[in-house]
Design an enzyme around this catalytic site. Structure first.
Site: not given
Ligand code: GLU
Length: 435
Positions: A207-211
């Protein structure tokens, strides 16, 4: 029979790389089999499916050169057909009306599961099946009169003549229901192929939390569409040999569902950056230069073309993304470049360096011509005579004239900057850091 695949996103204003990978696989499969690749915009969520969100989707597809063979089908335009099919199912006793929760808000239409096990041969995962007792009847038209995803998705795949549904494996549970719907509608069931999830280093959905997770992020960060396409194609598929950087034609030729992996695929940003660098290297020079000029322009750098082209030549092989260009070349275009403070402290502010720089400045001034060969020759002779190490001489020059310790090769770099800039910068570095 001609194959027909489709990409069926629900526009949200961002396109996740997992969705785009599904689009890429559908596109590659259609191109490999000489079939058609279609777009269906599942825009029934009117709040999220704004014109801007749809444009973002179309832009992302255009950037990745995912051309479609027919006009897109907008799901929202098909509501009457969806409701008519629900009526038919009701009239055949294959669906029934129910006041869910007895709220008096009206009745929804519920599809009756056939009461038998459902199984199918997944193009990637093999045979998948689910027991009758684990499947329940499900709503196909809400009490407010709007069709539910399952009904719309199946009817639109039929409308578009889709033969192969290639989508994320988060849809497997839906597929059992969809197969029951196809059968109730008396229609042929397409071939389903479910792609494994894209995951982070911990094996969780990426997800966007990962990059960076959206196609637009990569475009904004200076990645090339062709490189992202190639990278995503390999995220869950392999050509069966160790090729990695492949042309579109090579990917089309090698693409089969059998070579798609059934287990999760892990995102590796370093590999994408590496791959992008390979694509940057392969860009025709004029395209590279056009991108570089645009990057300078956007950074407000007004560069003299001939000089800028020489500068681009120096960094070309080290550029991984378009976004590298300005940071890598800034000091060529301004006298107001930044100094790496740590490098200044460690390499410049040392005993003897002021003297050394003065000698080097005189040496540069004494040269008949100031070019790659003459600076190379003079500096090597100087190092030999002075008995100083190579690094002890080169590091202070580089920091004085570039502000940083790494960069293009020394002599071409000096020659490109030119004698006047080099000498002036040495003077200024002595003044600023060594007094
Ligand atoms: N709109 C659905 C999604 O984006 C469609 C899935 C599909 O059938 O491909 O998940």
């Amino acid at each position: 029979m001609k194959t027909r695949t489709r990409f069926a996103p629900s526009p949200t204003g961002n396109v996740h790389i997992g969705n785009m990978r599904a689009a890429i696989y559908n596109w590659l499969f259609a191109r490999h089999t000489g079939g058609d690749f279609l777009l269906r915009v599942e825009d029934t969520d009117r709040e999220r499916s704004t014109p801007e969100a749809i444009q973002t989707l179309l832009d992302a597809m255009a950037w990745l050169k995912l051309d479609v063979d027919e006009e897109p089908l907008y799901q929202s335009s098909r509501m009457d057909a969806h409701l008519a099919a629900a009526e038919t199912l009701l009239s055949k006793g294959l669906a029934y009306k129910e006041d869910k929760g007895g709220t008096g808000q009206g009745e929804c239409v519920v599809f009756k599961m056939p009461g038998r096990d459902v199984s199918f041969d997944d193009g990637i995962k093999g045979t998948l099946s689910k027991k009758a007792e684990n499947m329940q009847d499900f709503v196909i038209v809400r009490s407010n009169g709007t069709p539910v995803f399952h009904l719309a998705n199946v009817l639109d795949d039929l409308e578009q003549g889709v033969t192969h549904v290639i989508r994320g494996d988060d849809h497997i549970e839906n597929t059992y229901r969809h197969i029951a719907l196809y059968e109730a509608l008396g229609a042929d069931v397409p071939i389903f192929a479910h792609l494994p999830m894209i995951v982070n280093a911990q094996g969780k959905p990426y997800s966007k939390r990962d990059g960076d997770a959206f196609v637009g992020d990569f475009r904004d960060k200076g990645f090339l569409g062709d490189a992202l396409f190639n990278y995503l194609a390999l995220l869950g598929w392999s050509p069966g040999d160790d090729r990695e950087v492949m042309t579109r034609a090579e990917m089309i030729e090698a693409f089969t569902l059998e070579r798609c992996q059934s287990s999760a695929a892990q995102v590796d940003p370093r590999k994408l950056t590496w791959m992008n660098g390979e694509y940057m290297l392969k860009l025709p020079l004029d395209e590279f230069e056009a991108m570089a000029f645009e990057a300078l322009d956007q950074a407000g750098i007004d560069a003299e073309p001939e000089y800028a082209e020489r500068v681009f030549g120096l960094i070309r092989e080290r550029v991984k993304t378009v976004a590298d260009i300005v940071p890598m070349t800034g000091y060529f275009f301004t006298e107001d470049f930044a100094f790496d403070e740590k490098a200044v402290r460690k390499k410049l502010q040392k005993d003897g360096v002021a003297d050394l720089l003065k000698k080097l400045k005189d040496l540069f001034l004494s040269l008949e011509t100031f070019d790659e060969a003459s600076t190379d020759q003079a500096l090597h002779a100087f190092i030999e005579e002075s008995g100083l190490g190579f690094g002890a001489v080169m590091a202070p020059i580089r920091i004085a004239v570039c502000g940083v310790q790494s960069g293009p090769e020394m002599f071409p770099m000096l020659a490109t900057l030119g004698r006047a800039r080099v000498v002036e910068r040495i003077d200024r570095a002595i003044e600023r850091f060594l007094k």
